[in-house]
Design a protein around this motif. Sequence first.
Motif, PDB file in Angstrom:
ATOM      1  N   ALA A  96       0.861  -1.181   0.000  1.00 33.16           N
ATOM      2  CA  ALA A  96       0.000   0.000   0.000  1.00 33.16           C
ATOM      3  C   ALA A  96       0.897   1.230   0.000  1.00 33.16           C
ATOM      4  O   ALA A  96       2.030   1.191   0.501  1.00 33.16           O
ATOM      5  CB  ALA A  96      -0.903   0.000   1.228  1.00 33.16           C
ATOM      6  N   LYS A  97       0.400   2.318  -0.548  1.00 25.90           N
ATOM      7  CA  LYS A  97       1.199   3.541  -0.646  1.00 25.90           C
ATOM      8  C   LYS A  97       1.702   4.011   0.715  1.00 25.90           C
ATOM      9  O   LYS A  97       2.823   4.490   0.833  1.00 25.90           O
ATOM     10  CB  LYS A  97       0.382   4.635  -1.319  1.00 25.90           C
ATOM     11  CG  LYS A  97       1.161   5.875  -1.627  1.00 25.90           C
ATOM     12  CD  LYS A  97       0.343   6.869  -2.421  1.00 25.90           C
ATOM     13  CE  LYS A  97       1.187   8.056  -2.812  1.00 25.90           C
ATOM     14  NZ  LYS A  97       0.455   8.963  -3.694  1.00 25.90           N
ATOM     15  N   TYR A  98       0.915   3.829   1.754  1.00 23.81           N
ATOM     16  CA  TYR A  98       1.322   4.293   3.085  1.00 23.81           C
ATOM     17  C   TYR A  98       2.404   3.403   3.710  1.00 23.81           C
ATOM     18  O   TYR A  98       2.975   3.752   4.733  1.00 23.81           O
ATOM     19  CB  TYR A  98       0.112   4.386   4.024  1.00 23.81           C
ATOM     20  CG  TYR A  98      -0.591   3.071   4.290  1.00 23.81           C
ATOM     21  CD1 TYR A  98      -0.132   2.175   5.240  1.00 23.81           C
ATOM     22  CD2 TYR A  98      -1.739   2.735   3.575  1.00 23.81           C
ATOM     23  CE1 TYR A  98      -0.772   0.964   5.474  1.00 23.81           C
ATOM     24  CE2 TYR A  98      -2.399   1.526   3.814  1.00 23.81           C
ATOM     25  CZ  TYR A  98      -1.910   0.652   4.755  1.00 23.81           C
ATOM     26  OH  TYR A  98      -2.541  -0.537   4.972  1.00 23.81           O
ATOM     27  N   GLU A  99       2.717   2.260   3.101  1.00 20.53           N
ATOM     28  CA  GLU A  99       3.725   1.348   3.655  1.00 20.53           C
ATOM     29  C   GLU A  99       5.152   1.659   3.183  1.00 20.53           C
ATOM     30  O   GLU A  99       6.093   0.994   3.608  1.00 20.53           O
ATOM     31  CB  GLU A  99       3.394  -0.097   3.265  1.00 20.53           C
ATOM     32  CG  GLU A  99       2.148  -0.627   3.908  1.00 20.53           C
ATOM     33  CD  GLU A  99       1.863  -2.053   3.496  1.00 20.53           C
ATOM     34  OE1 GLU A  99       1.911  -2.934   4.389  1.00 20.53           O
ATOM     35  OE2 GLU A  99       1.603  -2.297   2.298  1.00 20.53           O
ATOM     36  N   ILE A 100       5.312   2.645   2.307  1.00 22.14           N
ATOM     37  CA  ILE A 100       6.650   2.949   1.795  1.00 22.14           C
ATOM     38  C   ILE A 100       6.827   4.461   1.711  1.00 22.14           C
ATOM     39  O   ILE A 100       5.931   5.185   1.292  1.00 22.14           O
ATOM     40  CB  ILE A 100       6.887   2.265   0.421  1.00 22.14           C
ATOM     41  CG1 ILE A 100       8.331   2.444  -0.044  1.00 22.14           C
ATOM     42  CG2 ILE A 100       5.871   2.717  -0.605  1.00 22.14           C
ATOM     43  CD1 ILE A 100       8.716   1.550  -1.208  1.00 22.14           C
ATOM     44  N   SER A 101       7.992   4.925   2.142  1.00 16.33           N
ATOM     45  CA  SER A 101       8.283   6.364   2.125  1.00 16.33           C
ATOM     46  C   SER A 101       8.691   6.801   0.719  1.00 16.33           C
ATOM     47  O   SER A 101       9.008   5.980  -0.149  1.00 16.33           O
ATOM     48  CB  SER A 101       9.417   6.669   3.103  1.00 16.33           C
ATOM     49  OG  SER A 101      10.631   6.099   2.624  1.00 16.33           O
ATOM     50  N   ALA A 102       8.741   8.095   0.519  1.00 12.92           N
ATOM     51  CA  ALA A 102       9.196   8.646  -0.760  1.00 12.92           C
ATOM     52  C   ALA A 102      10.637   8.228  -1.041  1.00 12.92           C
ATOM     53  O   ALA A 102      10.996   7.933  -2.189  1.00 12.92           O
ATOM     54  CB  ALA A 102       9.069  10.166  -0.751  1.00 12.92           C
ATOM     55  N   LEU A 103      11.464   8.167  -0.003  1.00 13.20           N
ATOM     56  CA  LEU A 103      12.849   7.739  -0.179  1.00 13.20           C
ATOM     57  C   LEU A 103      12.919   6.265  -0.584  1.00 13.20           C
ATOM     58  O   LEU A 103      13.738   5.876  -1.419  1.00 13.20           O
ATOM     59  CB  LEU A 103      13.648   7.988   1.107  1.00 13.20           C
ATOM     60  CG  LEU A 103      15.156   7.879   1.030  1.00 13.20           C
ATOM     61  CD1 LEU A 103      15.741   8.811  -0.027  1.00 13.20           C
ATOM     62  CD2 LEU A 103      15.770   8.192   2.386  1.00 13.20           C
ATOM     63  N   GLY A 104      12.043   5.435  -0.016  1.00 16.86           N
ATOM     64  CA  GLY A 104      11.969   4.032  -0.418  1.00 16.86           C
ATOM     65  C   GLY A 104      11.548   3.886  -1.878  1.00 16.86           C
ATOM     66  O   GLY A 104      12.094   3.063  -2.617  1.00 16.86           O
ATOM     67  N   VAL A 105      10.599   4.702  -2.298  1.00 18.27           N
ATOM     68  CA  VAL A 105      10.183   4.692  -3.708  1.00 18.27           C
ATOM     69  C   VAL A 105      11.356   5.097  -4.592  1.00 18.27           C
ATOM     70  O   VAL A 105      11.603   4.488  -5.638  1.00 18.27           O
ATOM     71  CB  VAL A 105       8.968   5.623  -3.927  1.00 18.27           C
ATOM     72  CG1 VAL A 105       8.674   5.806  -5.408  1.00 18.27           C
ATOM     73  CG2 VAL A 105       7.745   5.085  -3.214  1.00 18.27           C
ATOM     74  N   ASP A 106      12.116   6.114  -4.163  1.00 15.62           N
ATOM     75  CA  ASP A 106      13.284   6.549  -4.931  1.00 15.62           C
ATOM     76  C   ASP A 106      14.306   5.425  -5.094  1.00 15.62           C
ATOM     77  O   ASP A 106      14.985   5.346  -6.113  1.00 15.62           O
ATOM     78  CB  ASP A 106      13.951   7.759  -4.283  1.00 15.62           C
ATOM     79  CG  ASP A 106      13.184   9.050  -4.522  1.00 15.62           C
ATOM     80  OD1 ASP A 106      12.313   9.080  -5.422  1.00 15.62           O
ATOM     81  OD2 ASP A 106      13.453  10.033  -3.797  1.00 15.62           O
ATOM     82  N   GLN A 107      14.438   4.549  -4.103  1.00 15.24           N
ATOM     83  CA  GLN A 107      15.350   3.407  -4.244  1.00 15.24           C
ATOM     84  C   GLN A 107      14.942   2.549  -5.440  1.00 15.24           C
ATOM     85  O   GLN A 107      15.786   2.141  -6.234  1.00 15.24           O
ATOM     86  CB  GLN A 107      15.341   2.537  -2.983  1.00 15.24           C
ATOM     87  CG  GLN A 107      16.134   3.095  -1.834  1.00 15.24           C
ATOM     88  CD  GLN A 107      16.180   2.095  -0.691  1.00 15.24           C
ATOM     89  OE1 GLN A 107      15.430   2.242   0.267  1.00 15.24           O
ATOM     90  NE2 GLN A 107      17.023   1.096  -0.814  1.00 15.24           N
ATOM     91  N   PHE A 108      13.659   2.268  -5.560  1.00 18.70           N
ATOM     92  CA  PHE A 108      13.168   1.469  -6.685  1.00 18.70           C
ATOM     93  C   PHE A 108      13.334   2.224  -8.000  1.00 18.70           C
ATOM     94  O   PHE A 108      13.784   1.657  -8.997  1.00 18.70           O
ATOM     95  CB  PHE A 108      11.693   1.091  -6.476  1.00 18.70           C
ATOM     96  CG  PHE A 108      11.492  -0.011  -5.495  1.00 18.70           C
ATOM     97  CD1 PHE A 108      11.594  -1.341  -5.891  1.00 18.70           C
ATOM     98  CD2 PHE A 108      11.197   0.261  -4.173  1.00 18.70           C
ATOM     99  CE1 PHE A 108      11.415  -2.369  -4.985  1.00 18.70           C
ATOM    100  CE2 PHE A 108      11.021  -0.758  -3.262  1.00 18.70           C
ATOM    101  CZ  PHE A 108      11.133  -2.081  -3.665  1.00 18.70           C
ATOM    102  N   VAL A 109      12.969   3.497  -8.008  1.00 13.25           N
ATOM    103  CA  VAL A 109      13.038   4.304  -9.231  1.00 13.25           C
ATOM    104  C   VAL A 109      14.475   4.410  -9.729  1.00 13.25           C
ATOM    105  O   VAL A 109      14.754   4.172 -10.908  1.00 13.25           O
ATOM    106  CB  VAL A 109      12.424   5.694  -8.985  1.00 13.25           C
ATOM    107  CG1 VAL A 109      12.707   6.637 -10.155  1.00 13.25           C
ATOM    108  CG2 VAL A 109      10.921   5.586  -8.741  1.00 13.25           C
ATOM    109  N   CYS A 110      15.404   4.749  -8.843  1.00 16.52           N
ATOM    110  CA  CYS A 110      16.802   4.925  -9.250  1.00 16.52           C
ATOM    111  C   CYS A 110      17.430   3.614  -9.700  1.00 16.52           C
ATOM    112  O   CYS A 110      18.174   3.580 -10.685  1.00 16.52           O
ATOM    113  CB  CYS A 110      17.608   5.550  -8.119  1.00 16.52           C
ATOM    114  SG  CYS A 110      17.143   7.255  -7.770  1.00 16.52           S
TER     115      CYS A 110
END
Length: 161
Positions: free
Chosen positions: A112-126
């Motif tokens: 769920a979106k609330y289970e991951i921070s923006a920095l965690g998302v950046d790990q996947f994106v980068c």
Amino acid sequence: MTRRVLVAAVLLATLTACGVEPSGVLDGGKAPTGVAPGVTLYFVDTDGELVPNFRPTQRLSTVTDALNLLVASSGSPQNDGLHSAFAWQSALGRSPRVTESDELIRISLPLAKYEISALGVDQFVCTALGVHRQAGKPAAKVVVTYTIGGDTEPLTCPVLR
């Protein structure tokens, strides 16, 4: 008069040349093979900054393989103090799903979106964009999809330029 000036200019240029002498053929070393010795994953350092971390895999990785390696590495801090900004335990052993085109990578996270921070998302994106670039593909953006919370806008990596 003009002819004398032209002859003088040619003689002057010849006599004052840069002084570089011709050389033989020089060996430039081995040519690149196109095979990557590993993949770059993105972790968080002790200052809370996203940083690249090379992992030897002896092959060019796919985006899916790289994200699975990122997830597998997320459970405990790395020896060099790097860690993940997300907890994968809530995903119950499921992996991210990836669809990829030249301009867009879509990562479906079993979170769920609330289970991951923006920095965690950046790990996947980068990590995804780094592998995409390493494969010689054109610039792309990433859309992250959550099980609850919808999709992100197309994202880029804040540390890749």
